[in-house]
Write a protein that holds these residues in place. Structure first.
Motif, PDB file in Angstrom:
ATOM      1  N   ILE A  45      -3.110   4.063   7.208  1.00 45.84           N
ATOM      2  CA  ILE A  45      -3.895   3.005   7.830  1.00 45.84           C
ATOM      3  C   ILE A  45      -5.189   2.737   7.067  1.00 45.84           C
ATOM      4  O   ILE A  45      -5.642   1.613   6.950  1.00 45.84           O
ATOM      5  CB  ILE A  45      -4.189   3.309   9.317  1.00 45.84           C
ATOM      6  CG1 ILE A  45      -4.751   2.056   9.958  1.00 45.84           C
ATOM      7  CG2 ILE A  45      -5.152   4.472   9.454  1.00 45.84           C
ATOM      8  CD1 ILE A  45      -4.482   1.986  11.424  1.00 45.84           C
ATOM      9  N   LEU A  46      -5.783   3.791   6.498  1.00 49.80           N
ATOM     10  CA  LEU A  46      -7.024   3.628   5.735  1.00 49.80           C
ATOM     11  C   LEU A  46      -6.777   2.734   4.515  1.00 49.80           C
ATOM     12  O   LEU A  46      -7.590   1.866   4.202  1.00 49.80           O
ATOM     13  CB  LEU A  46      -7.555   4.995   5.301  1.00 49.80           C
ATOM     14  CG  LEU A  46      -8.927   5.008   4.642  1.00 49.80           C
ATOM     15  CD1 LEU A  46      -9.984   4.419   5.581  1.00 49.80           C
ATOM     16  CD2 LEU A  46      -9.318   6.413   4.246  1.00 49.80           C
ATOM     17  N   THR A  83       0.845  -1.189   0.000  1.00 52.54           N
ATOM     18  CA  THR A  83       0.000   0.000   0.000  1.00 52.54           C
ATOM     19  C   THR A  83       0.874   1.231   0.000  1.00 52.54           C
ATOM     20  O   THR A  83       1.835   1.326   0.770  1.00 52.54           O
ATOM     21  CB  THR A  83      -0.901   0.001   1.249  1.00 52.54           C
ATOM     22  OG1 THR A  83      -1.615  -1.208   1.283  1.00 52.54           O
ATOM     23  CG2 THR A  83      -1.862   1.164   1.212  1.00 52.54           C
ATOM     24  N   ARG A  95      -4.461   0.440   4.227  1.00 51.06           N
ATOM     25  CA  ARG A  95      -4.226  -0.943   4.672  1.00 51.06           C
ATOM     26  C   ARG A  95      -5.535  -1.621   5.027  1.00 51.06           C
ATOM     27  O   ARG A  95      -5.751  -2.790   4.726  1.00 51.06           O
ATOM     28  CB  ARG A  95      -3.265  -0.935   5.866  1.00 51.06           C
ATOM     29  CG  ARG A  95      -1.826  -0.660   5.437  1.00 51.06           C
ATOM     30  CD  ARG A  95      -0.842  -0.978   6.547  1.00 51.06           C
ATOM     31  NE  ARG A  95      -1.066  -0.195   7.776  1.00 51.06           N
ATOM     32  CZ  ARG A  95      -0.520   0.996   8.016  1.00 51.06           C
ATOM     33  NH1 ARG A  95       0.283   1.541   7.114  1.00 51.06           N
ATOM     34  NH2 ARG A  95      -0.760   1.628   9.126  1.00 51.06           N
ATOM     35  N   VAL A  96      -6.437  -0.896   5.669  1.00 51.40           N
ATOM     36  CA  VAL A  96      -7.742  -1.473   6.041  1.00 51.40           C
ATOM     37  C   VAL A  96      -8.531  -1.809   4.774  1.00 51.40           C
ATOM     38  O   VAL A  96      -9.115  -2.892   4.654  1.00 51.40           O
ATOM     39  CB  VAL A  96      -8.542  -0.511   6.951  1.00 51.40           C
ATOM     40  CG1 VAL A  96      -9.969  -0.982   7.132  1.00 51.40           C
ATOM     41  CG2 VAL A  96      -7.847  -0.374   8.298  1.00 51.40           C
ATOM     42  N   ALA A 136      -7.146  -4.901   3.149  1.00 53.79           N
ATOM     43  CA  ALA A 136      -7.486  -6.104   3.909  1.00 53.79           C
ATOM     44  C   ALA A 136      -8.940  -6.489   3.679  1.00 53.79           C
ATOM     45  O   ALA A 136      -9.274  -7.667   3.504  1.00 53.79           O
ATOM     46  CB  ALA A 136      -7.210  -5.888   5.383  1.00 53.79           C
ATOM     47  N   VAL A 137      -9.844  -5.491   3.690  1.00 55.80           N
ATOM     48  CA  VAL A 137     -11.268  -5.754   3.484  1.00 55.80           C
ATOM     49  C   VAL A 137     -11.490  -6.292   2.072  1.00 55.80           C
ATOM     50  O   VAL A 137     -12.235  -7.252   1.867  1.00 55.80           O
ATOM     51  CB  VAL A 137     -12.109  -4.492   3.741  1.00 55.80           C
ATOM     52  CG1 VAL A 137     -13.549  -4.680   3.290  1.00 55.80           C
ATOM     53  CG2 VAL A 137     -12.044  -4.109   5.209  1.00 55.80           C
TER      54      VAL A 137
END
Length: 144
Positions: free
Chosen positions: A8-9, A2, A11-12, A15-16
């Motif tokens: 962090i957004l 990423t 990465r989330v 992952a989702v």
């Protein structure tokens, strides 16, 4: 990986997305995608610039491609009579035929002249004529 600007957004979201793709069949996801909208965003010229035409043509089986061609359908719209006339084929045939006929007549004339000389020699021998043979009929060449 990423990009750092998403932090962090990003990465989330990654992952989702990975979990959704694992859990939901791809066909079901694609049912909700407007493919026309996606294709409208594709720059076709950019794609064509990336194609190696020579490499592509090396992969084409020309024999197979030509075997599928319907030659009769291709020639159905061709006016063969006009094509023959434009190519000058009748003139070539006429010229060739005339040349061949002329050469054949020349050969025949030479054969007749040769045969005439042989026959004249035989007649002179039978009639016991002496001296050179006349150049032609007396009315044409005159007397000597």
């Amino acid at each position: 990986m990423t990009p750092p600007e998403h932090g962090i957004l990003g990465r989330v979201a990654g992952a989702v997305t990975g979990k959704v793709v694992d859990a939901v069949p791809v066909e079901e996801i694609l049912e909700h995608v407007d493919l026309d909208a996606v294709l409208d965003q594709v720059d076709v010229n950019h794609l064509l610039d990336r194609i190696d035409v020579n490499r592509f043509l090396d992969r084409v089986d020309l024999d197979r491609l030509l075997a599928r061609a319907d030659v009769n359908a291709l020639l159905a719209g061709v006016d063969l009579e006009d094509l023959v006339q434009r190519a000058g084929i009748p003139d070539v045939v006429a010229s060739t035929t005339g040349d061949l006929l002329g050469r054949t007549l020349d050969v025949a004339r030479r054969q007749v002249v040769g045969l005439d000389a042989v026959v004249t020699g035989l007649v002179d021998r039978l009639l016991r004529r002496r001296g050179p043979a006349p150049l032609g009929p007396v009315l044409l060449v005159g007397e000597r």
